[in-house]
Structure formats: structure tokens, C-alpha cells
Design a protein around this motif. Structure first.
Motif, PDB file in Angstrom:
ATOM      1  N   ALA A  35       0.849  -1.201   0.000  1.00  0.00           N
ATOM      2  CA  ALA A  35       0.000   0.000   0.000  1.00  0.00           C
ATOM      3  C   ALA A  35       0.880   1.245   0.000  1.00  0.00           C
ATOM      4  N   THR A  36       0.398   2.298  -0.636  1.00  0.00           N
ATOM      5  CA  THR A  36       1.146   3.551  -0.703  1.00  0.00           C
ATOM      6  C   THR A  36       0.223   4.708  -0.333  1.00  0.00           C
ATOM      7  N   GLY A  37       0.835   5.851  -0.034  1.00  0.00           N
ATOM      8  CA  GLY A  37       0.072   7.042   0.302  1.00  0.00           C
ATOM      9  C   GLY A  37       0.884   8.290   0.020  1.00  0.00           C
ATOM     10  N   PRO A  38       0.290   9.466   0.195  1.00  0.00           N
ATOM     11  CA  PRO A  38       0.996  10.722  -0.117  1.00  0.00           C
ATOM     12  C   PRO A  38       2.117  10.997   0.870  1.00  0.00           C
ATOM     13  N   GLU A  39       3.165  11.663   0.387  1.00  0.00           N
ATOM     14  CA  GLU A  39       4.278  12.040   1.253  1.00  0.00           C
ATOM     15  C   GLU A  39       4.006  13.363   1.965  1.00  0.00           C
ATOM     16  N   ILE A  40       3.080  14.167   1.436  1.00  0.00           N
ATOM     17  CA  ILE A  40       2.623  15.377   2.127  1.00  0.00           C
ATOM     18  C   ILE A  40       1.325  15.020   2.836  1.00  0.00           C
ATOM     19  N   GLU A  41       1.353  15.083   4.155  1.00  0.00           N
ATOM     20  CA  GLU A  41       0.233  14.604   4.954  1.00  0.00           C
ATOM     21  C   GLU A  41      -0.379  15.719   5.792  1.00  0.00           C
ATOM     22  N   ASP A  42      -1.600  15.450   6.261  1.00  0.00           N
ATOM     23  CA  ASP A  42      -2.245  16.376   7.187  1.00  0.00           C
ATOM     24  C   ASP A  42      -2.051  15.898   8.617  1.00  0.00           C
ATOM     25  N   ASP A  43      -2.348  16.768   9.551  1.00  0.00           N
ATOM     26  CA  ASP A  43      -2.120  16.486  10.959  1.00  0.00           C
ATOM     27  C   ASP A  43      -2.925  15.275  11.435  1.00  0.00           C
ATOM     28  N   TRP A  44      -4.150  15.126  10.941  1.00  0.00           N
ATOM     29  CA  TRP A  44      -4.995  14.039  11.442  1.00  0.00           C
ATOM     30  C   TRP A  44      -4.428  12.672  11.080  1.00  0.00           C
ATOM     31  N   HIS A  45      -4.056  12.479   9.806  1.00  0.00           N
ATOM     32  CA  HIS A  45      -3.530  11.177   9.388  1.00  0.00           C
ATOM     33  C   HIS A  45      -2.154  10.901   9.990  1.00  0.00           C
ATOM     34  N   ASN A  46      -1.325  11.935  10.110  1.00  0.00           N
ATOM     35  CA  ASN A  46       0.050  11.720  10.560  1.00  0.00           C
ATOM     36  C   ASN A  46       0.167  11.605  12.080  1.00  0.00           C
ATOM     37  N   PHE A  47      -0.711  12.266  12.823  1.00  0.00           N
ATOM     38  CA  PHE A  47      -0.596  12.283  14.283  1.00  0.00           C
ATOM     39  C   PHE A  47      -1.884  11.879  15.007  1.00  0.00           C
ATOM     40  N   THR A  48      -2.952  12.627  14.810  1.00  0.00           N
ATOM     41  CA  THR A  48      -4.141  12.488  15.655  1.00  0.00           C
ATOM     42  C   THR A  48      -4.750  11.095  15.572  1.00  0.00           C
ATOM     43  N   ALA A  49      -4.971  10.587  14.357  1.00  0.00           N
ATOM     44  CA  ALA A  49      -5.589   9.271  14.213  1.00  0.00           C
ATOM     45  C   ALA A  49      -4.716   8.160  14.772  1.00  0.00           C
ATOM     46  N   LEU A  50      -3.409   8.441  14.943  1.00  0.00           N
ATOM     47  CA  LEU A  50      -2.477   7.453  15.479  1.00  0.00           C
ATOM     48  C   LEU A  50      -2.306   7.590  16.989  1.00  0.00           C
ATOM     49  N   GLY A  58       4.154  26.113   5.557  1.00  0.00           N
ATOM     50  CA  GLY A  58       3.779  27.410   6.102  1.00  0.00           C
ATOM     51  C   GLY A  58       2.299  27.497   6.426  1.00  0.00           C
ATOM     52  N   GLU A  59       1.926  28.643   7.039  1.00  0.00           N
ATOM     53  CA  GLU A  59       0.542  28.829   7.458  1.00  0.00           C
ATOM     54  C   GLU A  59      -0.423  28.879   6.277  1.00  0.00           C
ATOM     55  N   ASN A  60       0.098  29.184   5.094  1.00  0.00           N
ATOM     56  CA  ASN A  60      -0.776  29.213   3.916  1.00  0.00           C
ATOM     57  C   ASN A  60      -1.015  27.814   3.352  1.00  0.00           C
ATOM     58  N   GLN A  61      -0.391  26.808   3.972  1.00  0.00           N
ATOM     59  CA  GLN A  61      -0.607  25.420   3.573  1.00  0.00           C
ATOM     60  C   GLN A  61      -1.313  24.697   4.714  1.00  0.00           C
ATOM     61  N   MET A  62      -2.608  24.904   4.836  1.00  0.00           N
ATOM     62  CA  MET A  62      -3.391  24.323   5.923  1.00  0.00           C
ATOM     63  C   MET A  62      -4.523  23.482   5.334  1.00  0.00           C
ATOM     64  N   ARG A  63      -4.999  22.536   6.108  1.00  0.00           N
ATOM     65  CA  ARG A  63      -6.168  21.752   5.713  1.00  0.00           C
ATOM     66  C   ARG A  63      -7.079  21.629   6.929  1.00  0.00           C
ATOM     67  N   ASP A  64      -8.285  22.131   6.805  1.00  0.00           N
ATOM     68  CA  ASP A  64      -9.243  22.133   7.909  1.00  0.00           C
ATOM     69  C   ASP A  64      -8.660  22.795   9.156  1.00  0.00           C
ATOM     70  N   GLY A  65      -7.884  23.849   8.940  1.00  0.00           N
ATOM     71  CA  GLY A  65      -7.294  24.581  10.047  1.00  0.00           C
ATOM     72  C   GLY A  65      -6.107  23.911  10.681  1.00  0.00           C
ATOM     73  N   MET A  66      -5.664  22.773  10.152  1.00  0.00           N
ATOM     74  CA  MET A  66      -4.531  22.038  10.700  1.00  0.00           C
ATOM     75  C   MET A  66      -3.355  22.095   9.725  1.00  0.00           C
ATOM     76  N   PRO A  67      -2.126  22.088  10.242  1.00  0.00           N
ATOM     77  CA  PRO A  67      -0.956  22.226   9.371  1.00  0.00           C
ATOM     78  C   PRO A  67      -0.700  20.988   8.518  1.00  0.00           C
ATOM     79  N   MET A  68      -0.093  21.230   7.368  1.00  0.00           N
ATOM     80  CA  MET A  68       0.377  20.151   6.500  1.00  0.00           C
ATOM     81  C   MET A  68       1.863  19.944   6.740  1.00  0.00           C
ATOM     82  N   MET A  69       2.338  18.743   6.461  1.00  0.00           N
ATOM     83  CA  MET A  69       3.735  18.425   6.770  1.00  0.00           C
ATOM     84  C   MET A  69       4.223  17.312   5.847  1.00  0.00           C
ATOM     85  N   LEU A  70       5.549  17.122   5.821  1.00  0.00           N
ATOM     86  CA  LEU A  70       6.115  15.926   5.218  1.00  0.00           C
ATOM     87  C   LEU A  70       5.948  14.798   6.227  1.00  0.00           C
ATOM     88  N   ARG A  71       5.399  13.690   5.793  1.00  0.00           N
ATOM     89  CA  ARG A  71       5.078  12.621   6.740  1.00  0.00           C
ATOM     90  C   ARG A  71       6.326  12.149   7.482  1.00  0.00           C
TER      91      ARG A  71
END
Length: 370
Positions: free
Chosen positions: A133-148, A166-179
Motif C-alpha cells: 500500500a502507498t500514500g501521499p508524502e505530504i500529509e495532514d495532521d490528522w492522518h500523521n498524528f491524531t488518528a495514530l 507554512g501557514e498558507n498550507q493548511m487543511r481544515d485549520g490544521m498544518p500540512m507536513m512531510l510525513r
């Protein structure tokens, strides 16, 4: 006067034609061409005389001299084709090709050890019933941290450990990151289908770290099994089967040390026994023997109930285990590399030494490291 000085074009044509006919090679023929049509050739010099003639004489002599030039040029080209055909026929008759000789070496690329190990992992786990299985390398806070089940105060969420956008890269008010791991692939798998699940998730991950055994970007493989009545015994058997197939030794011993990970409970660090043969540390053998010992392989445990519930599954019905380890580290242990940074230096000498042929496809029958 002028009529007496006119050249005998017919005789010149016969002489040049005879020279062309008796030419026995391309070099000889080229000498005739230069003599007739070269910069100071006889036909070229005749063409130069047209400028000093009267218009009436030019009308007569021009077509004759240009006609001679065309005929001689055509005869030379025809003779050239004939000589080339004769030369080719002689080569075809005299030269042979030994099809039993090996082909000449040609420049070719190499498969990077990380890519090779990924193929080996896929081959081994496919035999155990796992999908890749594969997934995106740019992740949101929920998949990378909260759900875990990683709390807000966990150090992994700190800026010095995680590459945030940066702050202009947000999803549902949560930061995006490299997984920071491939665990988000586990979450995406559990939320996109119905159990049971048996997957491995190999891929690139990113953390703010750099030394001889750590790089900001590295490769990780994680495994996940979700089913009914899964126990730590299933986890232990799976990992033992994997390491024995991967390192192609049956005398590998694993040790599980109690540990803590937010996404598994209970959790365990996996240690692998090593021994020393001919002064070299190798995986396998007696870890309690002279110079033997244990080395860390990765982390593992039973999937935390909170993680299962976050994926809208009933933790009273579904259980599972997860594990993870570094692909780069596996390659280093198996193929004798001592500095992780060399994996990403792009040094052709290194890849030529450690790389694999594209035909070295891992198979369980021939050996995954074949």
C-alpha cells in the motif's frame, strides 16, 4: 583564331571516361574526380573560360562544357556506387560473425540498494499474503498524528522534529507536513475499505535529523494486520519468518523488549541477534556467544484500540498488530554499508559497487538477494 584554340571536348570526355572505368578503388576514383572537377580541374578550368567568350561563343560552348561536367560527374557517381557494392560484396564473402561470442560491454545503470530491498520486501510479504500500500508524502495532521493516538504534547509534533509547511498550507485549520512515518498509510487503508487488512507500506519519510545513521529523508516499511483474534504470537511469527527469508539464514533470533508507542499497546522494540564470523559482525548465530549481541531492528506492537476506533472500526471485534523498520538500515545490515549518508550522495562509484543489475529480480526460489 578562336576556333583553333577550342579544346577537343570529345577527346577529353573519352580520356576522363577511360580513367573512371579503370579506377580500382574509391581513392583512385577520387583522384580522377579532383583532376576533372576539382578547384583546378580540367573541366572546372574550361568553365572558367566562359567568362572571356563573346555571347555568341558562350551560347555554343556553354552547353557543351556544362554537358561534359554533368556526364563526368554522373559517371563518377555511378562508378562510386559500383565500387562500394563490390567492396560490400567482398566483405560479406570474407567476414564472418561468431554468434557464440559474448556481446561487448555497454554502459548500463544500476538498481539502487534501497530499490532492491523494497522489491525483496514485497516478494517476501506477498508470499505471506500481504499487499503493498502507498500514500501521499505530504500529509495532514490528522492522518500523521491524531488518528495514530499521538497527543498534542508529543515531541514528534515539535518543529525541530517535523518538517511543517507554512501557514498558507493548511487543511481544515490544521498544518500540512512531510510525513514522519508511513503509518498514515495504515490509517488511509483502514478508513477506505473493510477488514481484514494485511499490508506493508514502504516509502520515503522525513524527519529533522542528520548523522552517519540518520538523514532528513529516509525509507521506512511498516506492516499492518487487522483481523479477528490476532495476538502477539502472530506478530512474532510474522517477523521471524520475514527476517529469516530476508537475510537468508535460519539461525536468526529475535528479542522483544517492552517499549511505548502511542499507536500500539502493548508495544515492543525488536532486537535481532548477531554474531561474529571471521572478524565480521553478521546477522544470525548465537547472540550469547563470544562477541555476540543484539542490535535494534525496529518497533512493533498490537494496534491501540484508540487507533482502531478512530478508523470507525469496532476494537472489540477487530484486533491487529503493526511493525516498522528502516529500509535503509535493512540494506546496510544485509549488504555491508556503514554510512547512511552515502545512500543519497549520488556518487556513481558507490552505486556501481553496491548497485544491482536490473535483471537481479528477487525471488524466493532463487533467493531474494540473488
Amino acid at each position: 583564331m578562336m576556333d583553333q584554340q577550342k579544346p577537343d571536348l570529345e577527346q577529353l570526355k573519352q580520356d576522363l571516361s577511360a580513367a573512371i572505368d579503370v579506377a580500382t578503388g574509391l581513392d583512385t576514383l577520387d583522384a580522377v574526380r579532383v583532376h576533372a572537377l576539382g578547384k583546378n580541374g580540367v573541366v572546372t578550368n574550361l568553365l572558367k573560360t566562359l567568362g572571356g567568350m563573346s555571347p555568341e561563343e558562350r551560347k555554343v560552348e556553354g552547353p557543351r562544357i556544362n554537358g561534359l561536367r554533368s556526364e563526368i560527374a554522373g559517371a563518377i557517381e555511378a562508378k562510386k556506387d559500383a565500387l562500394a557494392a563490390e567492396e560490400l560484396a567482398e566483405r560479406m564473402a570474407s567476414e564472418t560473425l561468431d554468434l557464440s561470442l559474448p556481446p561487448k560491454d555497454t554502459p548500463k545503470g544500476s538498481v539502487h540498494p534501497v530499490s532492491q530491498v523494497m522489491d525483496e520486501l514485497a516478494e517476501i510479504f506477498a508470499d505471506l499474503g500481504f499487499a503493498v500500500a502507498t500514500g501521499p508524502e505530504i500529509e495532514d495532521d490528522w492522518h500523521n498524528f491524531t488518528a495514530l493516538n499521538i497527543p498534542e504534547s508529543h515531541p514528534a509534533r515539535a518543529m525541530h522534529d517535523t518538517f511543517y509547511f507554512g501557514e498558507n498550507q493548511m487543511r481544515d485549520g490544521m498544518p500540512m507536513m512531510l510525513r514522519t512515518h508511513t503509518s498514515p498509510v495504515q490509517i488511509r487503508t483502514m478508513t477506505s475499505g473493510e477488514p481484514p487488512f494485511r499490508i506493508i507500506a514502504p516509502g520515503r519519510t522525513y524527519r529533522s535529523d542528520s548523522d552517519a545513521t540518520h538523514t532528513p529523508m529516509f525509507h521506512q516499511v511498516e506492516g499492518l494486520v487487522i483481523d479477528r483474534d490476532i495476538t502477539m504470537g502472530h506478530l512474532k511469527w510474522t517477523l521471524e519468518t520475514f527476517v529469516k527469508a530476508f537475510f537468508e539464514r535460519d539461525d536468526i533470533v529475535l528479542r522483544f523488549r517492552p517499549s511505548y508507542f502511542p499507536f500500539t499497546e502493548p508495544s515492543a522494540e525488536i532486537d535481532m541477534g548477531f554474531s561474529v564470523e571471521n572478524g565480521r559482525r553478521i546477522v544470525g548465530g548465537d547472540p550469547n556467544g563470544p562477541d555476540g549481541g543484539w542490535m535494534e531492528l525496529g518497533g512493533s506492537g498490537m494496534v491501540n484500540r484508540h487507533v482502531i476506533a478512530a478508523c470507525n472500526l469496532d476494537p472489540d471485534e477487530w484486533q491487529g498488530f503493526a511493525f516498522g523498520c528502516g529500509i535503509d538500515r535493512l540494506a546496510m545490515l544485509k549488504y555491508g554499508m556503514d554510512d547512511l549518508r552515502a545512500f543519497f550522495d549520488g556518487d556513481l562509484r558507490w552505486i556501481e559497487h553496491y548497485g544491482f543489475s536490473a535483471l537481479d529480480v528477487p525471488t524466493l526460489s532463487a533467493g531474494v538477494g540473488a
